[in-house]
Design an enzyme around this catalytic site. Sequence first.
Site, PDB file in Angstrom:
ATOM      1  N   PRO A  90     -32.677  10.618   3.552  1.00  0.00           N
ATOM      2  CA  PRO A  90     -33.143  11.628   4.519  1.00  0.00           C
ATOM      3  C   PRO A  90     -33.473  12.990   3.929  1.00  0.00           C
ATOM      4  O   PRO A  90     -34.545  13.539   4.190  1.00  0.00           O
ATOM      5  CB  PRO A  90     -31.974  11.717   5.508  1.00  0.00           C
ATOM      6  N   VAL A  96     -24.316  12.312   2.344  1.00  0.00           N
ATOM      7  CA  VAL A  96     -24.379  10.904   1.937  1.00  0.00           C
ATOM      8  C   VAL A  96     -25.464  10.685   0.884  1.00  0.00           C
ATOM      9  O   VAL A  96     -25.282   9.972  -0.101  1.00  0.00           O
ATOM     10  CB  VAL A  96     -24.595   9.986   3.162  1.00  0.00           C
ATOM     11  N   CYS A  97     -26.613  11.348   1.086  1.00  0.00           N
ATOM     12  CA  CYS A  97     -27.738  11.207   0.155  1.00  0.00           C
ATOM     13  C   CYS A  97     -27.345  11.601  -1.262  1.00  0.00           C
ATOM     14  O   CYS A  97     -27.772  10.989  -2.242  1.00  0.00           O
ATOM     15  CB  CYS A  97     -28.899  12.093   0.588  1.00  0.00           C
ATOM     16  N   SER A  98     -26.538  12.670  -1.368  1.00  0.00           N
ATOM     17  CA  SER A  98     -26.199  13.195  -2.690  1.00  0.00           C
ATOM     18  C   SER A  98     -25.359  12.218  -3.490  1.00  0.00           C
ATOM     19  O   SER A  98     -25.336  12.273  -4.719  1.00  0.00           O
ATOM     20  CB  SER A  98     -25.465  14.532  -2.535  1.00  0.00           C
ATOM     21  N   ASP A  99     -24.628  11.361  -2.810  1.00  0.00           N
ATOM     22  CA  ASP A  99     -23.832  10.349  -3.501  1.00  0.00           C
ATOM     23  C   ASP A  99     -24.411   8.957  -3.256  1.00  0.00           C
ATOM     24  O   ASP A  99     -23.697   8.025  -2.879  1.00  0.00           O
ATOM     25  CB  ASP A  99     -22.366  10.422  -3.058  1.00  0.00           C
TER      26      ASP A  99
END
Lengths: 204, 173
Positions: A90, A96-99
């Site tokens: 997103p 969440v995206c960063s991990d």
Amino acid sequence: MKIKKTSFDAIMLSFGGVLLALFLAQPVFALSDAYKDNIYNPGVLKPIDSKVKVKVGQRAPDFTLPAIAGGKIALSQYRGKKNVVLSFVPAAWTPVCSDQWPGYNIVRDMFDAHDAILLGITVDNIPTLFSWTNQMGKLWFPVLSDFYPHGKVAQQYGILRTDGVAERALFIIDKKGIIRYIDVHDINQRPPLEGIITALENLK
Amino acid sequence: MIKIKYGTSIMLMLMILLGGSMGWTAPLPAVGGVLPDLSPNFSLPKPNDGVVIIEIFSMYCPYCQKEAPNVNKLYDKIQASPNLKSKIRLVGIGVGNSAYEVDIFRKKYNVRFPLYSDGDFKIHQKLGEPRTPYFIGVKINPDGSHRIFYSKLGEFGDVDAFLAAMVRLSGIK
């Protein structure tokens, strides 16, 4: 001020219900210290907020997007050469995206074993993607910007949410350019790695 | 005047309970304190009068990936010491990682100490949702009780200095 008891109870019940809903919807994620205090937490979002426009078995819509490493990458350039995993996330600088991509970054051998390339895509612009992915270490796969025209590719695939970010979605496209796997995931959760690997194994 | 009867009272109690829970995060493990009950997902090893070092990690965390060789060195130093080998246990908990993902991390970095999966974040939440990597040092007392003597975010740096600190802070001989 005088309030009727029945009204008061109704207010209490409604308020309690809202609290319950919020409580049950607390986000769960882990975050690497790599990003320090620079991650913006949007809270819990509607799990899926778009309607996918492609399906398994159909030819994947082609696209050309700029990459943070410079130049442009077209999906069609892998036709006949590589299976392609598209990982839409997103937004940069969100929990969440960063991990997510850093996990893919340590399993290049698993992608190689299935003759697959990974393309990471968001609707962020190149400078933002550059700064964000620099925190992840050196990525072995291209990261592409679907920024302008805004979210055009996400729109083509039917995964552009109403607030302008992409879904957390995976598409696996075989060497013939056919879509073989689609996972439009709950935006609040990271799809487990085994989903991708199993799908790649099933390409054979 | 509003009369508060049973229905409203129950709702108020529920609201207080939920209000306390909403947005509430468990505290990080405090030095001098004890770990919360992490069963059934994880049970604390209990080396007699020894120490357990817990690494909270994720295979998706770049710093955990970078730190993995250093943590392996720590494990090797402990194993190479006849005195510390039986007294210090090292374990890792992969928060938000499925068993499959933990196994990927184990193989990728050739991790020789036990790693546990916390796929549903239950342990992570009970430990105050620390960022990763996070290290917790726990002293196990002869009677089986325990005490946290180290609780810190981030890489631990020099292996020898960290191991010496673990021995000094825990008080093991």
